[in-house]
Design a protein around this motif. Sequence first.
Motif, PDB file in Angstrom:
ATOM      1  N   ASN A   8       0.750  -1.300   0.101  1.00 58.09           N
ATOM      2  CA  ASN A   8      -0.109  -0.134   0.080  1.00 58.09           C
ATOM      3  C   ASN A   8       0.871   1.322   0.112  1.00 58.09           C
ATOM      4  O   ASN A   8       1.854   1.162   0.867  1.00 58.09           O
TER       5      ASN A   8
ATOM      6  N   LYS B 123       0.736   8.280  -3.290  1.00 58.38           N
ATOM      7  CA  LYS B 123      -0.710   7.966  -3.336  1.00 58.38           C
ATOM      8  C   LYS B 123      -1.494   9.039  -4.261  1.00 58.38           C
ATOM      9  O   LYS B 123      -2.562   8.534  -4.736  1.00 58.38           O
ATOM     10  N   ASN B 124      -0.685   9.991  -4.654  1.00 53.39           N
ATOM     11  CA  ASN B 124      -1.364  10.909  -5.991  1.00 53.39           C
ATOM     12  C   ASN B 124      -0.738  10.561  -7.219  1.00 53.39           C
ATOM     13  O   ASN B 124      -1.036  11.330  -8.217  1.00 53.39           O
TER      14      ASN B 124
ATOM     15  N   LYS C 296      -0.388   7.894 -10.648  1.00 54.59           N
ATOM     16  CA  LYS C 296      -1.281   7.055 -11.530  1.00 54.59           C
ATOM     17  C   LYS C 296      -0.493   5.424 -11.306  1.00 54.59           C
ATOM     18  O   LYS C 296      -0.893   4.546 -11.216  1.00 54.59           O
TER      19      LYS C 296
ATOM     20  N   HIS D 169      -2.016  -5.369  -1.468  1.00 57.70           N
ATOM     21  CA  HIS D 169      -3.210  -4.319  -1.389  1.00 57.70           C
ATOM     22  C   HIS D 169      -3.438  -4.056  -2.783  1.00 57.70           C
ATOM     23  O   HIS D 169      -2.910  -3.819  -3.681  1.00 57.70           O
TER      24      HIS D 169
ATOM     25  N   SER E  80      -4.567  -1.038  -3.725  1.00 53.63           N
ATOM     26  CA  SER E  80      -4.148   0.198  -4.121  1.00 53.63           C
ATOM     27  C   SER E  80      -2.896  -0.280  -4.961  1.00 53.63           C
ATOM     28  O   SER E  80      -2.423   0.541  -5.549  1.00 53.63           O
TER      29      SER E  80
ATOM     30  N   LYS F 234      -3.795  -1.606  -8.203  1.00 52.17           N
ATOM     31  CA  LYS F 234      -4.079  -0.646  -9.244  1.00 52.17           C
ATOM     32  C   LYS F 234      -3.314   0.296  -9.780  1.00 52.17           C
ATOM     33  O   LYS F 234      -3.207   1.045 -10.652  1.00 52.17           O
ATOM     34  N   ARG F 235      -2.007   0.463  -9.146  1.00 48.15           N
ATOM     35  CA  ARG F 235      -1.045   1.423  -9.137  1.00 48.15           C
ATOM     36  C   ARG F 235       0.132   0.952 -10.192  1.00 48.15           C
ATOM     37  O   ARG F 235       1.092   1.846 -10.420  1.00 48.15           O
TER      38      ARG F 235
END
Length: 551
Positions: free
Chosen positions: A26, A33-34, A36, A165, A167, A170-171
């Motif tokens: 994560n 976090k910001n 893509k 995770h 996240s 997806k990144r």
Amino acid sequence: MEKETVICTCGHENPFGTKLCEKCGNPLTEEEKNTKVVDMRYDGKAIRSKTYNKSFVDKVWNFFSSVKVGITLIVILLLAASIGTFLPQEMYVNAGSPIADKGAYYESVYGFFGKIYYMLGLTDLYSSWWFQILVGMLGISIIVASIDRGIPLHKSLKNQRVKRHASFMKRQRVIASGEVADGETTLNDIEKQLKAQKFKVRRDGTALLAEKNRISRYGPYINHVGLIIFLVGVSLRVVPGFYVDESMMVKEGEMVEVPGMPGYYFKNEKFILETHDNNGQLSGEQEKQGVNVVAKNFQTNAKLYKQPEGAVSGDTSELELVKEAEIRVNHPLQYDGYSIYQMDYRLGDLSGMTFKLMNKATEESYGELTIDLTNPSKMYDLGNGSSVEILTYLPDYDGFKDGQPVTKSPNPNNPAFIFMMKTPETPEGETSFVEIKNTIEPLGENQNMMKFVAPQTSNASGLTINKNSTLPILSVGGIIFLLGVAIGSYWNHRRIWVQITDNQLLLATHTNKNWHGMKRELDKLSEHVALPAYEDQLALTDSEDEEEGDQ
């Protein structure tokens, strides 16, 4: 250094500076976090040089770990090496001369530029202190950079978790998500096909991690190991006994101490020259002027002697013959790790001069003396109360400087002498300066003179002495470096994560380079397993495809 930790939402405590949770992946920083697509260079692991910059140790560490610093050092070394080719290195000039004489040689031959070149140590570049410091700094930079990045990378790859995770998934750059008919069956089919595609597959419940060619990530660090070994070999060249590259010119019948081989003496028994048009016979004119014909063979019949243990340097009274050899081009005399090569020759070298001491008015002779130009005696007794003393010997006379005669080199190319001549009529002696075709009487007109009678010449062999104990080290370093280049260039580290929850599939992939190859792996997988279409979140064109570096 502060021991801070970053706690992930999964509860795992991560070292300060970690970008992606070591357990679940994560994102932990606002920057990640910001974005893509997350930064996967070290799987988000904390890198010391990018985390701490407070203490003096931190700053030194960060300096040497910088890739820019390493590249700058390499550029400086390359520039220095190229400058070192402007003039010949010391090993190629003035064979056998003391180091102290070489400064005068460079100044006299190359002028002021040669003087500065010598003072900067560029004439013995690879053994100079500053060049060795640069080599040492480059070695430190490589070691620090390898530790700084290699250890975190190794830990992140060794401790990879199968479940990640959502996240994190997806990144990743290339992802796929969607519903499948039967999650368990689909996951089993994916595992079977990926194994067929040579992936190593690990399962954790409904999660799967497939990986291949992990060794590709270690390619740059294998390069570093090879470079460090190579630099160690280069540095050992300045250690006595590891590397010898000397030269000497030895006349027929002459015995000399071998430069670079302490305790060894070399005797030139005979020099032989064979040419293509005279069956090896040298005419008198060829002896004097040299030959213009092509040499078929030139060799030195030599004997190598060694001093006994404990002998005083220069003592030749108890030499032991250790080897005899006929040295020819590419056929050296080899002994105890040393090789003596035939490289050059000189015909008709001036080796001695015969003079007659005589009265200028009556031309009465008081006797003759022959001076060995290699090792002249100080005093010559001619008998009947007559003698000649050499006050000053100038092997390569180069005029006067500050009122004093100077020599260009220690080689007898243009000999000149200051004689003190004594006879029964002139017991207090007379001083005479004698050079070829010229005599000067500095203290007034003399009654006697030194008359040149005849030269003595001999052939000389040009030899080089070589020993390179660093060659195996350099070879091992070069082989390891090339191995690292091959591993880093021809393999790609590829990973595929798959997680299925309630028949909802989430797939993510990563590779350190060659994303087109990664997509071909997915295309091949899709041919055998019904998968949702994947998406490239960066959507780069062929020319924009990038490579992730670990250095």
